[in-house]
Structure formats: structure tokens, C-alpha cells
Scaffold this motif. Sequence first.
Motif, PDB file in Angstrom:
ATOM      1  N   GLU A  23      -3.722   5.237   7.289  1.00  0.00           N
ATOM      2  CA  GLU A  23      -3.250   6.221   6.344  1.00  0.00           C
ATOM      3  C   GLU A  23      -1.744   6.379   6.565  1.00  0.00           C
TER       4      GLU A  23
ATOM      5  N   ASN B 245       6.775   6.712  -2.274  1.00  0.00           N
ATOM      6  CA  ASN B 245       5.393   6.650  -1.814  1.00  0.00           C
ATOM      7  C   ASN B 245       4.795   5.264  -1.966  1.00  0.00           C
TER       8      ASN B 245
ATOM      9  N   LYS C 202       6.952  12.348  -3.889  1.00  0.00           N
ATOM     10  CA  LYS C 202       7.380  11.445  -2.820  1.00  0.00           C
ATOM     11  C   LYS C 202       7.856  10.177  -3.495  1.00  0.00           C
TER      12      LYS C 202
ATOM     13  N   CYS D 100       3.945   3.544   1.261  1.00  0.00           N
ATOM     14  CA  CYS D 100       2.698   3.931   1.917  1.00  0.00           C
ATOM     15  C   CYS D 100       1.559   3.057   1.431  1.00  0.00           C
TER      16      CYS D 100
ATOM     17  N   THR E  83       1.942   8.347   5.462  1.00  0.00           N
ATOM     18  CA  THR E  83       2.601   9.436   4.749  1.00  0.00           C
ATOM     19  C   THR E  83       4.094   9.342   5.000  1.00  0.00           C
TER      20      THR E  83
ATOM     21  N   GLU F 142       1.047   5.328  -4.778  1.00  0.00           N
ATOM     22  CA  GLU F 142       0.334   4.814  -3.623  1.00  0.00           C
ATOM     23  C   GLU F 142      -0.617   3.697  -4.061  1.00  0.00           C
TER      24      GLU F 142
END
Lengths: 179, 209
Positions: free
Chosen positions: B174, B156, B153, B159, B176, B50
Motif C-alpha cells: 500500500e 498519486n 494528491k 502510488c 501513500t 491510483e
Amino acid sequence: MTVHAIHIFDRKGKTLFTKRYTTTKQQLMQDAEQVSEQRKLIFGMLFSLRELVGSLTPEGGSPALQSVKTGAGTLHCYETISGLRIALYTNNNPVMNTLPGARAAGGESTSITSFQTALKYIYSEIWVECVVRSPLYRPEDIQVDPLEGRDNNAGRFDIKSTNFEVKLDAYLSSMPWFR
Amino acid sequence: MASSKAQAGQTLWAKMPKANAELFALTYGSLVTELVRDYEDPIEVNAQLERIGHSIGVRCVDELLSKADSSNLGSAVTQCGNLRDTAEVVSKVGFRMFLGIQAEVGGYSQDQRSFSIYLQENPLSTFVELPTIGDEQSSSSPSGGLDDLRKLKYSNLYCGVIRGALEMVNLKVECTIVRDTLKGDELNEIRVELKEVLSDGAGDDYKEE
């Protein structure tokens, strides 16, 4: 010479880049602190004007602030959606020197649009190319001013390490209104 | 309006320098593997992915804005009036421009503060198979139960990219990954939730007096 200075600010008003092309007597006497104080005032003015213009603009209009004109000079500004502000300070009624070929393409454009186009170009072709794409670029951690304390700036990204300034100079001096 | 954004995305994609998709997928794969090896904890790996994505996102946004500007697509990418516009730009222009894939938006919440991005194909996960719980004996993982990797993930990164890019335009979001083809879902779904709209303001430098 009609270009006096260029400043680039981020969203928070931090100076990312600054360069003077002319020096006046008054400026020679100023020390670094006064100069940086002056930049804050420039950003503050642009910021407040932008807010004001935004609230005055009728629904659906574009609230973009393009230039501020005084008796002695014009401050052209360009703001990107990502919050970058480029301010170019020139004198009024810049002389449009005819450059062979260069003006033919955008012949109908007035001086305002050509300044806006130039600032756009500086953003998209020079800033993004040289600075944003630099592997060392840290958006939050740019060494602002070479005059500010050098000691605690170790490891920070310095725009001087890219060829931004070289390209910027080359571009600006190729402009018909540069001198 | 939606079609003009898709068109803008297409135009921008055409202008982007291309990289080989397999090379891209494999490079990302080795990055993830390296992270898994280094951090061992899949949750931590997710966080790192992330974070990497975030750094990518804050750069991507300037790339997108400047390219859109210089190719006279300004009308497609202007200041967004609402989250719906933003969602359209992220999916139709952003994903198209950087990855060349089709992304759909939908699933707007009642209060219009969250939406989903659906990806039919995911260039990051070409060739990827996540170990299933039954594979625990396999020797590829240095330590820790392999069933832990179910918590990984893999994509990710997206994201982070979305969060980074939107942060630069004053939207704190945010993200997900809700559905993942690697976990057997029929498509990838990224849920984006708007936390707050940041206001412009002068930074700390201006706060001395």
C-alpha cells in the motif's frame, strides 16, 4: 522439425498463448478440451518441479528450472520474476544447422544456453514489445484459447490482434534448431 | 550493491526512448485536470489516479525486467531476498529508468515491512500550483469548494505504479504520499507499506476437482 510446441503461462497457470508446430497422430485425435487439460498438466509439472527444485537448492544457488528431458523430447522453460512462464517443447539433441553468420556471435554457447537465450529473447524482445506494449493489453483479461467459447469473449484482449505470433514464428524459424 | 543498482538504473535510463519533460508534465497535468472536472471529488480523483498508475505499473514491471535481462544487468535485478532489496530496485532502477530522476530510500520501519521513497524533484509536478484556500473565488473549478482540492494528491499516480509493479512480483503493498512539495514540504515522500507476500499458486482453472 525439432520444435513441437510453445506455451506461455501466467503466474496462475492460465494459458496466455499456445501454438503447436507439429501434429502427431495422437494429437490429431484429441479435442480442444484434452489439449487444454494437457497444458494444465504441463504447467502443474513445471510448477511442482520449480517448488521442489527451490527447496533442494542450497542457499545462494539459483533455483531456476531450465529444462525437463524425457526419452522423446525436451521441455525448455524460462520463468520471469513477474511470473510469466514460457515453455518450449522440442525433441532431444536438436540438430544445430549451421546458419551463416548467425552462430558466430554466440559460438561457444551450448545448446542449453542457446535455448535459454532464445526464450529470454522471446520474452524481452517479442512478448514485451508486442503484447505488453499493446494499448489493448489487459493483464487480467486475455482471451486464452481461440477454441474456447467465443461468445463471452467479446471485448477481451486477443493476442491474435498483435503481431506477436508473426514475430515469434519468424524468430523461431530463424533458429538453427528449428528444423 | 547499492551502487551497482544505481548504475543499472543509469544504463537502463540511457536505453529508454525519451519524451520531452515539459510535454510529459503538461500531458499529466491535463489528465489530472480532466479527472478533477469529471469526478469533482478530490478523493475520487486520487483513487482514479491510483488506478491508472496501477495499470501502468503492471506493464512497467515487464519492461524493467526484460530490459535489465537483455542488457546483462541480471545481477542487479534478480529475485529480491528482502524488502530492502526491493526498495532499492524500485527507487534506484525503477525511478531512474522511467523518469530519469534520483530517488532515495530510507525510513525503514522496525519490522522492515515499510519504507519511504524520497524524491527531490518530481517531473509530474513541473509548472503545477495547487490552489490555496484563499483562492476560493477563482472560477476554474466547476463546483465544490476549492479548498477540497487541498485533498488532491496530485502525484498519486506514483502510488499506483509502485503498487501495480510490486503486485506483479507477488508483493502486495500500500502506498501513500506523505509529503508533497506542492503542499509546501521540502521534498516528496512516498510511504510504501508491505501488506503481504502473495504465494504462488494455480488459479481458478485448476480448482474443479
